[in-house]
Design a protein around this motif. Structure first.
Motif, PDB file in Angstrom:
ATOM      1  N   PHE A 115      -8.251  69.393  41.565  1.00 41.12           N
ATOM      2  CA  PHE A 115      -8.830  69.979  42.773  1.00 41.12           C
ATOM      3  C   PHE A 115      -7.936  71.081  43.336  1.00 41.12           C
ATOM      4  O   PHE A 115      -8.428  72.122  43.758  1.00 41.12           O
ATOM      5  CB  PHE A 115      -9.088  68.888  43.819  1.00 41.12           C
ATOM      6  N   ILE A 116      -6.631  70.871  43.308  1.00 43.57           N
ATOM      7  CA  ILE A 116      -5.705  71.900  43.795  1.00 43.57           C
ATOM      8  C   ILE A 116      -5.742  73.115  42.879  1.00 43.57           C
ATOM      9  O   ILE A 116      -5.811  74.252  43.349  1.00 43.57           O
ATOM     10  CB  ILE A 116      -4.282  71.329  43.929  1.00 43.57           C
ATOM     11  N   LYS A 117      -5.713  72.885  41.568  1.00 41.91           N
ATOM     12  CA  LYS A 117      -5.768  74.004  40.610  1.00 41.91           C
ATOM     13  C   LYS A 117      -7.037  74.824  40.810  1.00 41.91           C
ATOM     14  O   LYS A 117      -7.006  76.055  40.855  1.00 41.91           O
ATOM     15  CB  LYS A 117      -5.694  73.494  39.175  1.00 41.91           C
ATOM     16  N   GLY A 118      -8.171  74.154  40.939  1.00 42.09           N
ATOM     17  CA  GLY A 118      -9.437  74.860  41.138  1.00 42.09           C
ATOM     18  C   GLY A 118      -9.447  75.668  42.420  1.00 42.09           C
ATOM     19  O   GLY A 118      -9.930  76.799  42.451  1.00 42.09           O
ATOM     20  N   ALA A 119      -8.905  75.096  43.489  1.00 42.84           N
ATOM     21  CA  ALA A 119      -8.832  75.819  44.764  1.00 42.84           C
ATOM     22  C   ALA A 119      -7.949  77.057  44.629  1.00 42.84           C
ATOM     23  O   ALA A 119      -8.284  78.134  45.139  1.00 42.84           O
ATOM     24  CB  ALA A 119      -8.299  74.896  45.855  1.00 42.84           C
ATOM     25  N   GLN A 120      -6.840  76.919  43.920  1.00 44.40           N
ATOM     26  CA  GLN A 120      -5.946  78.064  43.720  1.00 44.40           C
ATOM     27  C   GLN A 120      -6.621  79.160  42.900  1.00 44.40           C
ATOM     28  O   GLN A 120      -6.424  80.350  43.169  1.00 44.40           O
ATOM     29  CB  GLN A 120      -4.650  77.606  43.047  1.00 44.40           C
ATOM     30  N   GLU A 121      -7.419  78.776  41.919  1.00 41.21           N
ATOM     31  CA  GLU A 121      -8.147  79.765  41.116  1.00 41.21           C
ATOM     32  C   GLU A 121      -9.154  80.530  41.974  1.00 41.21           C
ATOM     33  O   GLU A 121      -9.274  81.758  41.876  1.00 41.21           O
ATOM     34  CB  GLU A 121      -8.855  79.087  39.933  1.00 41.21           C
ATOM     35  N   VAL A 122      -9.885  79.801  42.835  1.00 40.24           N
ATOM     36  CA  VAL A 122     -10.847  80.476  43.712  1.00 40.24           C
ATOM     37  C   VAL A 122     -10.124  81.380  44.706  1.00 40.24           C
ATOM     38  O   VAL A 122     -10.577  82.495  44.977  1.00 40.24           O
ATOM     39  CB  VAL A 122     -11.749  79.462  44.440  1.00 40.24           C
ATOM     40  N   GLY A 173     -12.592  70.113  52.767  1.00 36.97           N
ATOM     41  CA  GLY A 173     -12.261  69.900  51.376  1.00 36.97           C
ATOM     42  C   GLY A 173     -11.036  70.721  50.986  1.00 36.97           C
ATOM     43  O   GLY A 173     -10.545  71.551  51.756  1.00 36.97           O
ATOM     44  N   VAL A 174     -10.546  70.499  49.787  1.00 40.98           N
ATOM     45  CA  VAL A 174      -9.324  71.146  49.321  1.00 40.98           C
ATOM     46  C   VAL A 174      -9.473  72.665  49.294  1.00 40.98           C
ATOM     47  O   VAL A 174      -8.621  73.397  49.811  1.00 40.98           O
ATOM     48  CB  VAL A 174      -8.907  70.592  47.939  1.00 40.98           C
ATOM     49  N   LEU A 175     -10.552  73.169  48.708  1.00 42.27           N
ATOM     50  CA  LEU A 175     -10.770  74.617  48.670  1.00 42.27           C
ATOM     51  C   LEU A 175     -10.958  75.177  50.075  1.00 42.27           C
ATOM     52  O   LEU A 175     -10.353  76.190  50.422  1.00 42.27           O
ATOM     53  CB  LEU A 175     -11.989  74.971  47.819  1.00 42.27           C
ATOM     54  N   ALA A 176     -11.790  74.533  50.867  1.00 45.66           N
ATOM     55  CA  ALA A 176     -12.027  75.029  52.224  1.00 45.66           C
ATOM     56  C   ALA A 176     -10.718  75.131  52.993  1.00 45.66           C
ATOM     57  O   ALA A 176     -10.455  76.134  53.665  1.00 45.66           O
ATOM     58  CB  ALA A 176     -13.017  74.125  52.951  1.00 45.66           C
ATOM     59  N   ALA A 177      -9.878  74.114  52.889  1.00 45.51           N
ATOM     60  CA  ALA A 177      -8.595  74.129  53.583  1.00 45.51           C
ATOM     61  C   ALA A 177      -7.721  75.295  53.116  1.00 45.51           C
ATOM     62  O   ALA A 177      -7.118  76.007  53.930  1.00 45.51           O
ATOM     63  CB  ALA A 177      -7.867  72.802  53.380  1.00 45.51           C
ATOM     64  N   LEU A 178      -7.660  75.508  51.802  1.00 42.97           N
ATOM     65  CA  LEU A 178      -6.817  76.588  51.260  1.00 42.97           C
ATOM     66  C   LEU A 178      -7.324  77.962  51.689  1.00 42.97           C
ATOM     67  O   LEU A 178      -6.541  78.841  52.058  1.00 42.97           O
ATOM     68  CB  LEU A 178      -6.744  76.488  49.738  1.00 42.97           C
ATOM     69  N   LEU A 179      -8.633  78.154  51.648  1.00 43.05           N
ATOM     70  CA  LEU A 179      -9.190  79.444  52.072  1.00 43.05           C
ATOM     71  C   LEU A 179      -8.909  79.695  53.551  1.00 43.05           C
ATOM     72  O   LEU A 179      -8.508  80.792  53.933  1.00 43.05           O
ATOM     73  CB  LEU A 179     -10.683  79.502  51.787  1.00 43.05           C
ATOM     74  N   GLY A 187      -6.804  82.849  55.724  1.00 42.93           N
ATOM     75  CA  GLY A 187      -7.545  83.767  56.580  1.00 42.93           C
ATOM     76  C   GLY A 187      -8.964  84.079  56.156  1.00 42.93           C
ATOM     77  O   GLY A 187      -9.551  85.058  56.625  1.00 42.93           O
ATOM     78  N   ILE A 188      -9.527  83.274  55.287  1.00 41.98           N
ATOM     79  CA  ILE A 188     -10.898  83.494  54.834  1.00 41.98           C
ATOM     80  C   ILE A 188     -11.821  82.564  55.617  1.00 41.98           C
ATOM     81  O   ILE A 188     -11.585  81.353  55.680  1.00 41.98           O
ATOM     82  CB  ILE A 188     -11.026  83.272  53.319  1.00 41.98           C
ATOM     83  N   LYS A 189     -12.849  83.124  56.222  1.00 40.08           N
ATOM     84  CA  LYS A 189     -13.795  82.336  57.002  1.00 40.08           C
ATOM     85  C   LYS A 189     -14.611  81.454  56.061  1.00 40.08           C
ATOM     86  O   LYS A 189     -15.039  81.903  55.000  1.00 40.08           O
ATOM     87  CB  LYS A 189     -14.733  83.250  57.784  1.00 40.08           C
ATOM     88  N   VAL A 190     -14.808  80.203  56.468  1.00 47.44           N
ATOM     89  CA  VAL A 190     -15.557  79.248  55.659  1.00 47.44           C
ATOM     90  C   VAL A 190     -16.719  78.709  56.480  1.00 47.44           C
ATOM     91  O   VAL A 190     -16.571  78.387  57.657  1.00 47.44           O
ATOM     92  CB  VAL A 190     -14.638  78.083  55.206  1.00 47.44           C
ATOM     93  N   MET A 191     -17.869  78.606  55.830  1.00 49.11           N
ATOM     94  CA  MET A 191     -19.029  77.962  56.415  1.00 49.11           C
ATOM     95  C   MET A 191     -19.752  77.213  55.311  1.00 49.11           C
ATOM     96  O   MET A 191     -19.439  77.397  54.132  1.00 49.11           O
ATOM     97  CB  MET A 191     -19.942  78.983  57.118  1.00 49.11           C
ATOM     98  N   THR A 192     -20.704  76.365  55.692  1.00 47.74           N
ATOM     99  CA  THR A 192     -21.488  75.648  54.687  1.00 47.74           C
ATOM    100  C   THR A 192     -22.947  76.072  54.787  1.00 47.74           C
ATOM    101  O   THR A 192     -23.332  76.785  55.726  1.00 47.74           O
ATOM    102  CB  THR A 192     -21.406  74.119  54.877  1.00 47.74           C
ATOM    103  N   GLU A 193     -23.734  75.585  53.850  1.00 44.07           N
ATOM    104  CA  GLU A 193     -25.163  75.879  53.874  1.00 44.07           C
ATOM    105  C   GLU A 193     -25.799  75.347  55.151  1.00 44.07           C
ATOM    106  O   GLU A 193     -26.813  75.870  55.609  1.00 44.07           O
ATOM    107  CB  GLU A 193     -25.854  75.319  52.623  1.00 44.07           C
ATOM    108  N   GLU A 194     -25.207  74.325  55.749  1.00 42.46           N
ATOM    109  CA  GLU A 194     -25.745  73.763  56.980  1.00 42.46           C
ATOM    110  C   GLU A 194     -25.539  74.680  58.183  1.00 42.46           C
ATOM    111  O   GLU A 194     -26.184  74.493  59.207  1.00 42.46           O
ATOM    112  CB  GLU A 194     -25.131  72.382  57.231  1.00 42.46           C
TER     113      GLU A 194
END
Length: 152
Positions: free
Chosen positions: A86-93, A133-139, A143-150
């Motif tokens: 999960f950490i590796k995938g978040a770092q890749e994104v 989630g792991v990616l959301a936290a890293l983004l 400084g990257i804004k995060v939102m969900t489909e909801e």
């Protein structure tokens, strides 16, 4: 004319069969939102080396920022620790975000990778807790804004 910023989008929301069950979470609101924008489909779990399909996973404690610093783990129902993937995938994104100048990510709600605001608690009881989630936290940390489909 300035180039429009890139949006990262959970690939499953766009109809890509990459969710843990091997299916997708196609969301028409997301498709409508990005149809005339620059976007890149991403799946951090696949980028981290997970297969499709794969066992479901949850964050023990529900907070991806704590996974990133090693305080809690992402586990499968049998207890297998998949935090590294999960950490590796978040770092890749995050690398994709940096390369493309992405300023926004639309991610799958409640996911241990992509969830924003709420994730499952790690007991596989469908209990939601506050957290990302792991990616959301890293983004968000970058400084990257995060939102969900909801949120659409």
């Amino acid at each position: 004319m300035a180039k429009e910023p890139t949006i990262l989008v959970s690939a499953c929301l766009l109809g890509v069969n990459c969710d843990y069950k091997g299916g997708n979470r196609l969301n028409q609101k997301v498709l409508d939102f990005v149809k005339d924008k620059n976007f890149i489909p991403v799946c951090p779990e696949i980028y981290g080396g997970q297969s499709t399909p794969r066992p479901g996973a949850e964050i023990n404690g529900g907070q991806g920022d704590r996974v990133l610093i090693g305080e809690v783990k992402v586990v499968e129902p049998d207890g297998t620790d998949v935090s590294g993937e999960f950490i590796k995938g978040a770092q890749e994104v995050l690398q994709i975000a940096k390369l493309t100048g992405a300023t926004l990510a639309i991610l799958k709600a409640k996911s241990p990778s992509c969830g924003h605001g709420k994730t499952y608690d790690g007991n596989f009881s469908r209990t939601l807790v506050e957290g990302n989630g792991v990616l959301a936290a890293l983004l968000l940390q970058n400084g990257i804004k995060v939102m969900t489909e909801e949120d659409l």
